[in-house]
Scaffold this motif. Structure first.
Motif, PDB file in Angstrom:
ATOM      1  N   GLU A   1       0.832  -1.198   0.000  1.00 19.74           N
ATOM      2  CA  GLU A   1       0.000   0.000   0.000  1.00 19.74           C
ATOM      3  C   GLU A   1       0.866   1.248   0.000  1.00 19.74           C
ATOM      4  OE1 GLU A   1      -2.738  -0.039   3.272  1.00 19.74           O
ATOM      5  OE2 GLU A   1      -3.321  -2.111   2.880  1.00 19.74           O
ATOM      6  N   SER A   2       0.616   2.156  -0.908  1.00 17.64           N
ATOM      7  CA  SER A   2       1.304   3.452  -0.956  1.00 17.64           C
ATOM      8  C   SER A   2       2.811   3.339  -0.836  1.00 17.64           C
ATOM      9  CB  SER A   2       0.765   4.372   0.141  1.00 17.64           C
ATOM     10  OG  SER A   2      -0.626   4.475   0.075  1.00 17.64           O
ATOM     11  N   GLY A   3       3.402   2.407  -1.534  1.00 13.86           N
ATOM     12  CA  GLY A   3       4.849   2.244  -1.507  1.00 13.86           C
ATOM     13  C   GLY A   3       5.377   1.495  -0.296  1.00 13.86           C
ATOM     14  N   LYS A   4       4.492   1.069   0.610  1.00 17.79           N
ATOM     15  CA  LYS A   4       4.905   0.291   1.778  1.00 17.79           C
ATOM     16  C   LYS A   4       4.538  -1.163   1.570  1.00 17.79           C
ATOM     17  CE  LYS A   4       4.819   3.704   5.431  1.00 17.79           C
ATOM     18  NZ  LYS A   4       4.422   3.947   6.816  1.00 17.79           N
ATOM     19  N   VAL A   5       5.451  -2.026   1.987  1.00 14.82           N
ATOM     20  CA  VAL A   5       5.233  -3.466   1.863  1.00 14.82           C
ATOM     21  C   VAL A   5       5.215  -4.069   3.263  1.00 14.82           C
ATOM     22  CG1 VAL A   5       6.152  -5.628   0.938  1.00 14.82           C
ATOM     23  CG2 VAL A   5       6.405  -3.517  -0.367  1.00 14.82           C
ATOM     24  N   THR A   6       4.177  -4.847   3.560  1.00 14.88           N
ATOM     25  CA  THR A   6       4.093  -5.549   4.839  1.00 14.88           C
ATOM     26  C   THR A   6       4.394  -7.008   4.589  1.00 14.88           C
ATOM     27  OG1 THR A   6       2.361  -4.022   5.564  1.00 14.88           O
ATOM     28  CG2 THR A   6       2.605  -6.069   6.816  1.00 14.88           C
ATOM     29  N   VAL A   7       5.364  -7.549   5.352  1.00 18.87           N
ATOM     30  CA  VAL A   7       5.755  -8.947   5.175  1.00 18.87           C
ATOM     31  C   VAL A   7       5.610  -9.722   6.471  1.00 18.87           C
ATOM     32  CG1 VAL A   7       7.389  -8.476   3.306  1.00 18.87           C
ATOM     33  CG2 VAL A   7       8.193  -8.509   5.653  1.00 18.87           C
ATOM     34  N   LYS A   8       5.384 -11.017   6.334  1.00 21.86           N
ATOM     35  CA  LYS A   8       5.383 -11.931   7.479  1.00 21.86           C
ATOM     36  C   LYS A   8       6.666 -12.741   7.364  1.00 21.86           C
ATOM     37  CE  LYS A   8       2.845 -15.702   9.575  1.00 21.86           C
ATOM     38  NZ  LYS A   8       1.698 -16.619   9.444  1.00 21.86           N
ATOM     39  N   THR A   9       7.534 -12.618   8.361  1.00 21.93           N
ATOM     40  CA  THR A   9       8.834 -13.292   8.305  1.00 21.93           C
ATOM     41  C   THR A   9       8.823 -14.567   9.130  1.00 21.93           C
ATOM     42  OG1 THR A   9       9.718 -12.117  10.203  1.00 21.93           O
ATOM     43  CG2 THR A   9      10.043 -11.087   8.058  1.00 21.93           C
ATOM     44  N   GLU A  10       9.786 -15.438   8.831  1.00 20.02           N
ATOM     45  CA  GLU A  10       9.971 -16.647   9.626  1.00 20.02           C
ATOM     46  C   GLU A  10      10.701 -16.311  10.921  1.00 20.02           C
ATOM     47  OE1 GLU A  10      11.845 -19.735   7.382  1.00 20.02           O
ATOM     48  OE2 GLU A  10      10.116 -19.995   6.090  1.00 20.02           O
ATOM     49  N   GLY A  11      11.222 -15.119  11.014  1.00 18.22           N
ATOM     50  CA  GLY A  11      11.935 -14.665  12.208  1.00 18.22           C
ATOM     51  C   GLY A  11      12.657 -13.375  11.906  1.00 18.22           C
ATOM     52  N   GLY A  12      12.464 -12.362  12.723  1.00 18.55           N
ATOM     53  CA  GLY A  12      13.134 -11.090  12.517  1.00 18.55           C
ATOM     54  C   GLY A  12      12.384 -10.186  11.558  1.00 18.55           C
ATOM     55  N   GLU A  13      12.734  -8.907  11.611  1.00 21.95           N
ATOM     56  CA  GLU A  13      12.109  -7.927  10.731  1.00 21.95           C
ATOM     57  C   GLU A  13      13.151  -6.908  10.293  1.00 21.95           C
ATOM     58  OE1 GLU A  13       8.920  -6.236  12.950  1.00 21.95           O
ATOM     59  OE2 GLU A  13       8.152  -8.192  13.487  1.00 21.95           O
ATOM     60  N   ASP A  14      13.005  -6.396   9.108  1.00 25.01           N
ATOM     61  CA  ASP A  14      13.859  -5.329   8.614  1.00 25.01           C
ATOM     62  C   ASP A  14      13.195  -4.713   7.403  1.00 25.01           C
ATOM     63  OD1 ASP A  14      17.283  -5.365   9.381  1.00 25.01           O
ATOM     64  OD2 ASP A  14      16.208  -3.678   8.531  1.00 25.01           O
ATOM     65  N   ASP A  15      13.856  -3.755   6.757  1.00 25.61           N
ATOM     66  CA  ASP A  15      13.182  -3.026   5.703  1.00 25.61           C
ATOM     67  C   ASP A  15      13.608  -3.376   4.286  1.00 25.61           C
ATOM     68  OD1 ASP A  15      15.004   0.141   5.969  1.00 25.61           O
ATOM     69  OD2 ASP A  15      15.662  -1.927   5.970  1.00 25.61           O
ATOM     70  N   GLN A  16      14.687  -4.098   4.081  1.00 25.64           N
ATOM     71  CA  GLN A  16      15.107  -4.466   2.734  1.00 25.64           C
ATOM     72  C   GLN A  16      14.531  -5.829   2.380  1.00 25.64           C
ATOM     73  OE1 GLN A  16      19.460  -3.940   3.105  1.00 25.64           O
ATOM     74  NE2 GLN A  16      19.224  -2.945   1.130  1.00 25.64           N
ATOM     75  N   ILE A  17      13.878  -5.909   1.208  1.00 21.07           N
ATOM     76  CA  ILE A  17      13.367  -7.201   0.771  1.00 21.07           C
ATOM     77  C   ILE A  17      13.967  -7.557  -0.584  1.00 21.07           C
ATOM     78  CG2 ILE A  17      11.211  -6.975   2.048  1.00 21.07           C
ATOM     79  CD1 ILE A  17       9.823  -6.395  -0.625  1.00 21.07           C
ATOM     80  N   PHE A  18      14.128  -8.857  -0.831  1.00 19.54           N
ATOM     81  CA  PHE A  18      14.697  -9.360  -2.069  1.00 19.54           C
ATOM     82  C   PHE A  18      13.845 -10.509  -2.576  1.00 19.54           C
ATOM     83  CE2 PHE A  18      18.105  -7.585   0.456  1.00 19.54           C
ATOM     84  CZ  PHE A  18      18.748  -6.771  -0.458  1.00 19.54           C
ATOM     85  N   SER A  19      13.621 -10.574  -3.863  1.00 19.39           N
ATOM     86  CA  SER A  19      12.840 -11.661  -4.452  1.00 19.39           C
ATOM     87  C   SER A  19      13.507 -13.000  -4.172  1.00 19.39           C
ATOM     88  CB  SER A  19      12.720 -11.466  -5.959  1.00 19.39           C
ATOM     89  OG  SER A  19      12.075 -10.239  -6.233  1.00 19.39           O
TER      90      SER A  19
END
Length: 93
Positions: free
Chosen positions: A56-74
């Motif tokens: 939404e609006s340039g923001k991506v919400t992810v569900k991780t297997e552990g930990g959180e951060d802001d860089q995502i990679f395919s």
């Protein structure tokens, strides 16, 4: 690709070099959505598998297997784990 019996020459290292035939078949049949499966940068683990929940609006919400951060990679499909020829991979990071 070589059969499992040919990997025996590598001894204890064999499982780390290539998946067994059974694991390769399971990975090929595992459901995978390339549009939602990503890696997220993690301080301790380097990268963790994650799934995109929303965009939404340039923001991506992810569900991780552990930990959180802001860089995502395919992420590549599971069938490419321990693949010998990286030219076959869809994504290289």
């Amino acid at each position: 690709m070589s059969s499992d019996s040919e990997m025996a020459i590598f001894g204890e290292a064999a499982p780390y070099l290539r998946k067994s035939e059974k694991e390769r078949i399971e990975a090929q049949n595992k459901p995978f959505d390339a549009k939602t499966s990503v890696f997220v940068v993690h301080a301790k683990e380097s990268y963790v598998k994650s799934t995109i929940q929303s965009k939404e609006s340039g923001k991506v919400t992810v569900k991780t297997e552990g930990g959180e951060d802001d860089q995502i990679f395919s992420m590549n499909p599971p069938k490419y784990d321990k693949i010998e020829d990286m030219a076959m991979m869809t994504h290289l990071h």
